[in-house]
Design an enzyme around this catalytic site. Structure first.
Site, PDB file in Angstrom:
ATOM      1  N   ASP A 264       0.844  -1.201   0.000  1.00  0.00           N
ATOM      2  CA  ASP A 264       0.000   0.000   0.000  1.00  0.00           C
ATOM      3  C   ASP A 264       0.879   1.250   0.000  1.00  0.00           C
ATOM      4  OD1 ASP A 264       0.851  -0.202   2.628  1.00  0.00           O
ATOM      5  OD2 ASP A 264      -1.135   0.099   3.515  1.00  0.00           O
ATOM      6  N   SER A 265       2.215   1.046   0.006  1.00  0.00           N
ATOM      7  CA  SER A 265       3.144   2.158  -0.246  1.00  0.00           C
ATOM      8  C   SER A 265       2.876   2.786  -1.607  1.00  0.00           C
ATOM      9  CB  SER A 265       4.597   1.670  -0.185  1.00  0.00           C
ATOM     10  OG  SER A 265       4.778   0.525  -1.013  1.00  0.00           O
TER      11      SER A 265
ATOM     12  N   ASP B  56      -0.932  -6.229  -0.009  1.00  0.00           N
ATOM     13  CA  ASP B  56      -1.264  -5.533   1.239  1.00  0.00           C
ATOM     14  C   ASP B  56      -2.762  -5.309   1.344  1.00  0.00           C
ATOM     15  OD1 ASP B  56       0.786  -4.941   3.003  1.00  0.00           O
ATOM     16  OD2 ASP B  56       1.397  -3.115   1.943  1.00  0.00           O
TER      17      ASP B  56
ATOM     18  N   LYS C 101      -1.105  -9.337   3.235  1.00  0.00           N
ATOM     19  CA  LYS C 101      -0.320  -8.853   4.389  1.00  0.00           C
ATOM     20  C   LYS C 101      -1.175  -7.896   5.208  1.00  0.00           C
ATOM     21  CE  LYS C 101       3.394  -5.927   3.987  1.00  0.00           C
ATOM     22  NZ  LYS C 101       2.904  -4.750   4.726  1.00  0.00           N
TER      23      LYS C 101
ATOM     24  N   GLU D 170      -1.101  -5.383   8.895  1.00  0.00           N
ATOM     25  CA  GLU D 170      -0.251  -4.746   9.898  1.00  0.00           C
ATOM     26  C   GLU D 170      -0.859  -4.917  11.290  1.00  0.00           C
ATOM     27  OE1 GLU D 170       0.468  -0.632   8.933  1.00  0.00           O
ATOM     28  OE2 GLU D 170       1.189  -1.114   6.920  1.00  0.00           O
TER      29      GLU D 170
ATOM     30  N   GLU E  39       9.526  -3.847  10.537  1.00  0.00           N
ATOM     31  CA  GLU E  39       9.921  -2.549   9.962  1.00  0.00           C
ATOM     32  C   GLU E  39      10.330  -1.583  11.068  1.00  0.00           C
ATOM     33  OE1 GLU E  39       7.189  -0.824   7.142  1.00  0.00           O
ATOM     34  OE2 GLU E  39       8.307   1.066   7.083  1.00  0.00           O
TER      35      GLU E  39
HETATM   36  O1  KIV Z   1       3.567  -1.061   1.643  1.00  0.00           O
HETATM   37  C1  KIV Z   1       4.722  -1.510   1.588  1.00  0.00           C
HETATM   38  O2  KIV Z   1       5.458  -1.306   0.607  1.00  0.00           O
HETATM   39  C2  KIV Z   1       5.203  -2.289   2.711  1.00  0.00           C
HETATM   40  C3  KIV Z   1       6.672  -2.606   2.754  1.00  0.00           C
HETATM   41  C4  KIV Z   1       7.445  -1.390   3.044  1.00  0.00           C
HETATM   42  C5  KIV Z   1       6.971  -3.690   3.707  1.00  0.00           C
HETATM   43  O3  KIV Z   1       4.450  -2.637   3.573  1.00  0.00           O
END
Ligand code: KIV
Length: 270
Positions: free
Chosen positions: A49-50, A88, A118, A120, A187
Site C-alpha cells: 500500500d506504499s 497488502d 499482508k 499490519e 519494519e
Molecule cells: O507497503 C509496503 O510497501 C510495505 C513494505 C514497506 C513492507 O508494507
C-alpha cells in the site's frame, strides 16, 4: 496439474527459515515493475500500500482504498510468473470485523491470483488474521513501524527502543504467529529486537530498516531505484538514480523535437 515447478509457494517460503540465503522481497505495482522484479529473480513480490506514497502522491498509506489495491494487484498478477505474490490489505479493510476482513482478503486474492495477503499489527489483529487463515488465505504479518498506525505513532518513528515497547512487539510477534501468519515483516525496529524476534519465532522475518539478522529483506521498488527526487530514508540503499536518468532522457528527446531531428526518416512511415 503439476504447475510451475520453480514457482515460490508459501510452504517453500516458510522452509527458507534458517536455510539458504536470505529471502528477497520487493514491492511492485504494475506490469513493468513486476516484469523487472521477476527478471531479477526476487523470491517474493509485494503489492504494497506504499503505492499510496510512491504512485498516488499521498503523505501516508491511509487514503489507499480496496479498489486501488485491487487495480494494482490485478495488473501485477498478470505479469507475475514465479515469485510469491503478496498483496497488502489497505487500512480499514481488516479492522472492522473478521467476516469483512475475509471478504476483502478474498477479493484481493481473486483479482490477482495472489498467494497471500499482508496485514499490519499485533494482538489487536489476531481475530482478523485467524479468520483469514481459516478461509485458507495465507497471511503475512507486519510489526514495528506499521505505516497504517502513523497517527497513533505521531509520525514514522523507530519502534521498540524502550524496553517495555520492545517487549510489547515481541509479544505481538508471538501472538500473530499463534494466530497463523506464515511470515512477518519487521519494519523500523532496532537490530537487537529484530534479532531477538527472528530467533524467537518459527516463521521467516523480512526486515526493512530492521537488521541483517532477519531471514530476508524487503524494499520499495521506487526507493531501491531512486525513482523519486529528494533524499531517501536511512534504511534505503539506492542502486540507481533512475529519476535523474529519466529527466536526462526526456530532455534529450525534447531537444531533438525542438531541433526537428526527431522523428528521423527511418522513424516515420512511407
Ligand atoms: O507497503 C509496503 O510497501 C510495505 C513494505 C514497506 C513492507 O508494507
Amino acid at each position: 496439474m503439476t504447475g510451475n515447478s520453480r514457482k515460490m509457494t508459501v510452504p517453500r517460503f516458510q522452509q527458507r527459515k534458517g536455510e539458504g540465503p536470505p529471502l528477497v522481497m520487493l514491492t511492485a505495482y504494475d506490469v513493468p515493475t513486476t516484469l523487472a522484479a521477476e527478471a531479477a529473480g526476487v523470491d517474493a513480490i509485494l503489492v504494497g500500500d506504499s503505492l499510496g506514497n510512491v504512485l498516488l502522491g499521498h503523505e501516508s498509506t491511509l487514503p489507499v482504498t480496496m479498489d486501488e489495491m485491487a487495480l494494482h494487484a490485478r495488473s501485477v498478477g498478470r505479469a507475475r510468473k514465479s515469485a510469491l505474490l503478496v498483496v497488502d490489505m489497505p487500512w480499514l479493510s481488516y479492522h472492522i470485523d473478521p467476516r469483512e476482513s475475509v471478504r476483502n482478503a478474498a477479493q484481493l486474492v481473486r483479482v490477482s491470483g495472489a498467494d497471500a495477503v499482508k496485514v499490519e499489527g499485533g494482538r489487536k489483529r489476531v481475530d482478523a488474521i485467524r479468520a483469514i487463515v481459516d478461509a485458507e488465505i495465507p497471511v503475512m504479518g507486519h510489526l514495528g513501524l506499521t505505516p497504517q498506525s502513523v497517527l497513533q505513532m505521531g509520525g514514522y518513528k523507530v519502534q521498540g527502543r524502550a524496553a517495555a515497547e520492545a517487549e510489547r512487539i515481541r509479544e505481538d510477534a508471538e501472538a500473530i504467529v499463534e494466530a497463523g501468519v506464515f511470515s512477518m515483516v519487521l519494519e523500523g525496529v532496532p537490530p537487537k529486537l529484530a534479532k531477538q524476534i527472528t530467533g524467537d519465532v518459527s516463521v521467516p522475518t523480512i526486515g526493512i530498516g530492521a537488521s541483517p539478522a532477519c531471514d530476508g529483506q524487503v524494499l520499495v521498488y521506487h526507493d531501491l531505484l531512486g525513482m523519486l527526487p529528494g533524499p531517501s530514508p536511512k534504511f534505503v540503499r539506492r542502486y540507481d538514480e533512475s529519476f535523474d536518468r529519466h529527466v536526462k532522457a526526456i530532455k534529450r528527446w525534447s531537444d531533438d523535437v525542438r531541433e526537428r531531428s526527431f522523428p528521423a526518416t527511418d522513424e516515420t512511415y512511407e
